[in-house]
Design an enzyme around this catalytic site. Structure first.
Site, mmCIF file in Angstrom:
data_model
loop_
_atom_site.group_PDB
_atom_site.id
_atom_site.type_symbol
_atom_site.label_atom_id
_atom_site.label_comp_id
_atom_site.label_asym_id
_atom_site.label_seq_id
_atom_site.Cartn_x
_atom_site.Cartn_y
_atom_site.Cartn_z
ATOM 1 N N LYS A 144 -4.042 0.346 -1.413
ATOM 2 C CA LYS A 144 -2.958 0.980 -2.205
ATOM 3 C C LYS A 144 -2.693 0.131 -3.433
ATOM 4 O O LYS A 144 -3.051 -1.058 -3.490
ATOM 5 C CB LYS A 144 -1.664 1.115 -1.389
ATOM 6 C CG LYS A 144 -1.073 -0.208 -0.821
ATOM 7 C CD LYS A 144 -0.181 -0.990 -1.745
ATOM 8 C CE LYS A 144 0.400 -2.258 -1.110
ATOM 9 N NZ LYS A 144 0.898 -3.236 -2.071
ATOM 10 N N ASP B 87 4.411 -2.879 5.214
ATOM 11 C CA ASP B 87 3.604 -1.903 4.470
ATOM 12 C C ASP B 87 2.827 -0.954 5.384
ATOM 13 O O ASP B 87 2.244 0.017 4.901
ATOM 14 C CB ASP B 87 2.558 -2.632 3.596
ATOM 15 C CG ASP B 87 3.160 -3.162 2.306
ATOM 16 O OD1 ASP B 87 4.363 -2.945 2.076
ATOM 17 O OD2 ASP B 87 2.407 -3.798 1.536
HETATM 18 O O1 C5P Z 1 6.465 -7.415 6.634
HETATM 19 P P1 C5P Z 1 5.375 -8.370 6.285
HETATM 20 O O2 C5P Z 1 4.982 -9.238 7.446
HETATM 21 O O3 C5P Z 1 4.198 -7.710 5.642
HETATM 22 O O4 C5P Z 1 5.964 -9.338 5.168
HETATM 23 C C1 C5P Z 1 5.346 -10.560 4.834
HETATM 24 C C2 C5P Z 1 6.377 -11.458 4.172
HETATM 25 O O5 C5P Z 1 6.767 -10.910 2.908
HETATM 26 C C3 C5P Z 1 7.672 -11.595 4.937
HETATM 27 O O6 C5P Z 1 7.608 -12.660 5.853
HETATM 28 C C4 C5P Z 1 8.681 -11.859 3.842
HETATM 29 O O7 C5P Z 1 8.632 -13.227 3.472
HETATM 30 C C5 C5P Z 1 8.155 -11.071 2.668
HETATM 31 N N1 C5P Z 1 8.775 -9.733 2.503
HETATM 32 C C6 C5P Z 1 10.080 -9.646 2.051
HETATM 33 N N2 C5P Z 1 10.658 -8.424 1.875
HETATM 34 C C7 C5P Z 1 9.960 -7.294 2.115
HETATM 35 C C8 C5P Z 1 8.614 -7.362 2.564
HETATM 36 C C9 C5P Z 1 8.051 -8.599 2.748
HETATM 37 O O8 C5P Z 1 10.746 -10.672 1.810
HETATM 38 N N3 C5P Z 1 10.542 -6.115 1.921
#
Ligand code: C5P
Length: 308
Positions: free
Chosen positions: A15, A142
């Site tokens: 994406k 995501d």
């Molecule tokens: O949700 P995911 O594990 O993909 O996110 C990875 C990191 O990105 C999280 O640990 C966080 O530090 C950051 N993040 C965030 N806010 C979001 C998505 C991700 O702070 N909406």
């Protein structure tokens, strides 16, 4: 003796983000977002097979983690439990053919996880789509987007998905700089800069197409903090615009930068000039939701396996 073991092949498309606004920080440490996701043709390919023994991931790409830290493994573990199965997932082999650049903001790891969930659902006797969505959101912000694809609005951490009218098809040039940026790193830089009082004016780009969404203005709030640490990103973005891109932006948390083009030749001629200084370029195109659904379906393949 030979037996046919079930095997599913599934494409995991990447994406880009046509817009990404950080609305605030949350009590759980995440950032509240409003983003517009757009599926593209560039994809990894996963083969999920039944194979007696412990759950295993394999890949020819040396940089992919093959252990529990891989989002595919996490997705498998959460779905396994949600289906009421005991212990760790087993009797499943996932092989990943990686084409999507990593640490690039193109959602490769998340897409692999979503694709594997769709394949596991078939391999493990079925799972309602509502359960897959729940599992996906728990494993990564995501991942739910990749269960439906196309053009979609993401709210919350990005996991709350609302389909939008499809962006008319564009050709996409992706420039992958020689360095990567981890998602957590980009958000940390965003926070650091906000604390230091740094804030750039936003420069919305109007997509001159007959498309009824003003949500996609190619503004990415994570771009200024990443550009501050990696000024090359701003140079690539400007080069894409100068080269005739309708609009250009960093994707997600970077480091990849993409440009949207109306025609294939106008996009293709940017590939060589931008592949310099260790950067790699990719030519791809956007996918509508209907195309995405067709192309990302897990397809059964008959496999011959030798049993002793
Ligand atoms: O949700 P995911 O594990 O993909 O996110 C990875 C990191 O990105 C999280 O640990 C966080 O530090 C950051 N993040 C965030 N806010 C979001 C998505 C991700 O702070 N909406």
């Amino acid at each position: 003796m030979t037996a046919k073991l079930p095997r599913f092949v599934v494409r995991a498309h990447a994406k880009v983000n046509l817009d990404l606004r950080v609305l605030g920080t949350r009590a759980d440490g995440y950032h509240e977002l409003r983003t517009v996701f757009q599926s593209i043709e560039l994809h990894d390919t996963l083969v999920c097979s039944e194979r007696p023994g412990p759950f295993t991931i394999k890949s020819r790409t040396a940089t992919i983690p093959l252990d529990r830290s891989n989002l595919v493994w996490k997705a498998a573990a959460v779905l396994w439990k949600a289906l009421g199965r005991a212990g760790d997932p087993c009797d499943t082999l996932v092989s990943i053919e990686k084409m999507i650049p990593m640490e690039a903001g193109l959602g490769g790891g998340s897409s692999d996880a979503a694709a594997s969930l769709m394949a596991f659902a078939r391999l493990w006797g079925g799972a309602p789509v509502t359960l897959l969505r729940e599992v996906a959101a728990g494993v990564g912000s995501d991942i739910p987007f990749f269960l439906s694809g196309g053009t979609a609005l993401g709210l919350g951490r990005g996991e709350e998905i609302y389909p939008l009218v499809d962006l008319p098809v564009h050709w996409v040039v992706i420039v992958q700089p020689a360095f990567g940026v981890s998602t957590a790193e980009a958000y940390n830089w965003y926070d650091e800069d906000r604390t230091a009082g740094l804030k750039e004016p936003r420069e919305p780009q109007v997509l001159p197409v007959p498309w009824p969404s003003r949500a996609a203005q190619m503004v990415n709030d994570l771009e200024p903090p990443v550009v501050r640490r990696h000024p090359e990103i701003a140079e690539i973005k400007a080069a894409l615009k100068e080269g005739g891109a309708v609009a250009s932006s960093m994707s997600g948390s970077g480091s990849a930068v993409f440009g949207l083009f109306r025609t294939r030749p106008s996009a293709a001629r940017m590939l060589r000039p931008l592949a310099r200084g260790g950067a790699r370029t990719h030519l791809t195109r956007t996918l509508t939701r209907a195309e995405y659904e067709r192309r990302s379906r897990a397809v059964a393949k008959r496999a011959q396996a030798r049993l002793h």
